[in-house]
Design a protein around this motif. Structure first.
Motif, PDB file in Angstrom:
ATOM      1  N   HIS A  24      -1.817  10.308  -6.909  1.00 11.98           N
ATOM      2  CA  HIS A  24      -2.194   8.909  -6.774  1.00 11.98           C
ATOM      3  C   HIS A  24      -1.057   7.985  -7.206  1.00 11.98           C
ATOM      4  N   GLY A  25      -0.348   8.389  -8.264  1.00 12.41           N
ATOM      5  CA  GLY A  25       0.818   7.603  -8.666  1.00 12.41           C
ATOM      6  C   GLY A  25       1.877   7.590  -7.589  1.00 12.41           C
ATOM      7  N   ALA A  26       2.074   8.723  -6.912  1.00 11.35           N
ATOM      8  CA  ALA A  26       3.035   8.785  -5.809  1.00 11.35           C
ATOM      9  C   ALA A  26       2.611   7.875  -4.660  1.00 11.35           C
ATOM     10  N   ASP A  27       1.306   7.765  -4.424  1.00 15.01           N
ATOM     11  CA  ASP A  27       0.823   6.868  -3.366  1.00 15.01           C
ATOM     12  C   ASP A  27       1.137   5.414  -3.702  1.00 15.01           C
ATOM     13  N   TRP A  28       0.974   5.041  -4.957  1.00 14.90           N
ATOM     14  CA  TRP A  28       1.292   3.672  -5.388  1.00 14.90           C
ATOM     15  C   TRP A  28       2.778   3.399  -5.198  1.00 14.90           C
ATOM     16  N   VAL A  29       3.596   4.342  -5.637  1.00 14.32           N
ATOM     17  CA  VAL A  29       5.040   4.209  -5.472  1.00 14.32           C
ATOM     18  C   VAL A  29       5.413   4.137  -3.992  1.00 14.32           C
ATOM     19  N   MET A  30       4.746   4.921  -3.162  1.00 13.50           N
ATOM     20  CA  MET A  30       5.048   4.924  -1.728  1.00 13.50           C
ATOM     21  C   MET A  30       4.774   3.562  -1.097  1.00 13.50           C
ATOM     22  N   GLN A  31       3.619   2.967  -1.410  1.00 14.94           N
ATOM     23  CA  GLN A  31       3.296   1.679  -0.813  1.00 14.94           C
ATOM     24  C   GLN A  31       4.315   0.613  -1.215  1.00 14.94           C
ATOM     25  N   LEU A  32       4.792   0.693  -2.449  1.00 14.58           N
ATOM     26  CA  LEU A  32       5.826  -0.249  -2.877  1.00 14.58           C
ATOM     27  C   LEU A  32       7.153   0.055  -2.185  1.00 14.58           C
ATOM     28  N   ALA A  33       7.486   1.325  -2.058  1.00 12.07           N
ATOM     29  CA  ALA A  33       8.751   1.703  -1.425  1.00 12.07           C
ATOM     30  C   ALA A  33       8.809   1.248   0.027  1.00 12.07           C
ATOM     31  N   MET A  34       7.664   1.144   0.675  1.00 11.60           N
ATOM     32  CA  MET A  34       7.610   0.714   2.064  1.00 11.60           C
ATOM     33  C   MET A  34       7.800  -0.791   2.222  1.00 11.60           C
ATOM     34  N   ASN A  35       7.739  -1.524   1.130  1.00  9.61           N
ATOM     35  CA  ASN A  35       7.810  -2.991   1.193  1.00  9.61           C
ATOM     36  C   ASN A  35       9.262  -3.444   1.386  1.00  9.61           C
TER      37      ASN A  35
END
Length: 288
Positions: A160-171
């Motif tokens: 779940h932490g990786a998912d949060w990081v992923m959404q930010l990385a896509m920004n």
């Protein structure tokens, strides 16, 4: 607390597992989480956030998370309600979590909040920077590696932490230094120092933010190669190779991440992603 409902059957108070209350929430789910009128949204969101702390996976995952995700993806919240939701979720990260479910699910919804800002920017630059720091700090500090349990359901803090990081990385609004912070947070869990062996798909989830960071094409091959080869040092004392359970677990985790990434790079035509290849190969070669 008693769970109250309006004519529409939408929950308007705290999430509880009681029979009638639960049935009404499930009825709302069967509508496809239809967005209620604006006057009901604040109380509904509060109810769903309460559900994120439930030990019952049907309430926590099936209603709390899925309901909030549906509202967020339907763009049902204006910036100020989004800020209120974000701040309440962040506060949950510091609250007691006896079952170990509240924080991972608060983080999973924070990933959805981050997605709203990526799709239609509403955060100020300082707010976005603060979220980057919180996401990175959360991922680095996860030490509860429980994944799925037949009774409690999912915890999955790393994924779940990786998912949060992923959404930010896509920004696209993030700067390279912010991407570096997120990338290095991934590194902290790619090879857990505790010697935990991943068995619930964590390497696949950790690979995703790296791929999206690579797609920004802000790092050259040499930078990525240094980063990947540095991961091998996290295996620990070379004298423990093949003779220590924790060392073997760390090797398992790193090898799994590298192989997932290699497969993704092999089928990608993205120029930034292609720059990962030399580093992945170098790290695989250096893997004992």
């Amino acid at each position: 607390m008693v769970l109250l409902f309006g004519v529409s059957g939408v929950a308007e108070a705290a999430c509880t597992p009681g029979g009638g209350e639960r049935a009404a929430l499930l009825d709302w789910k069967r509508t496809g989480f239809a967005v209620p009128e604006e006057a009901r949204r604040e109380s509904l969101i509060s109810t769903l956030v309460d559900c994120l702390a439930s030990p019952d996976p049907a309430l926590r995952d099936g209603l709390g998370y899925e309901g909030l995700q549906a509202l967020l993806r339907a763009k049902a919240l204006a910036p100020e309600p989004l800020r209120s939701l974000r701040d309440r979720l962040v506060a949950m990260l510091a609250a007691p979590d006896r079952q170990g479910v509240t924080r991972p699910f608060a983080v999973l919804v924070l990933a959805e909040v981050a997605r709203t800002d990526r799709v239609e920017p509403w955060m100020r630059a300082d707010e976005r920077a603060a979220m980057v720091e919180r996401a990175a700090a959360y991922l680095v500090t996860v030490n509860d590696y429980r994944g799925f349990d037949k009774k409690v359901g999912w915890r999955h803090g790393v994924a779940h932490g990786a998912d949060w990081v992923m959404q930010l990385a896509m920004n696209p609004a993030l700067e390279r230094s912010q991407l570096d912070r997120l990338r290095d947070a991934v590194a902290a869990q790619a090879v857990p120092t505790s010697g935990h062996a991943y068995v619930f798909g964590e390497p696949e989830r950790l690979a995703r933010p790296l791929l999206f960071i690579a797609k920004r094409n802000l790092h050259d091959e040499e930078t990525w190669t240094r980063w990947f080869t540095a991961l091998t040092s996290a295996l620990g004392d070379p004298s423990l190779a093949w003779k220590d359970e924790a060392w073997l677990a760390r090797r398992h985790d790193l090898g799994a991440l590298l192989r997932v990434l290699y497969l993704e790079v092999d089928r990608s035509e993205d120029a930034g992603v292609a720059k990962l290849r030399p580093g992945i190969l170098a790290a695989l070669k250096a893997l004992p």
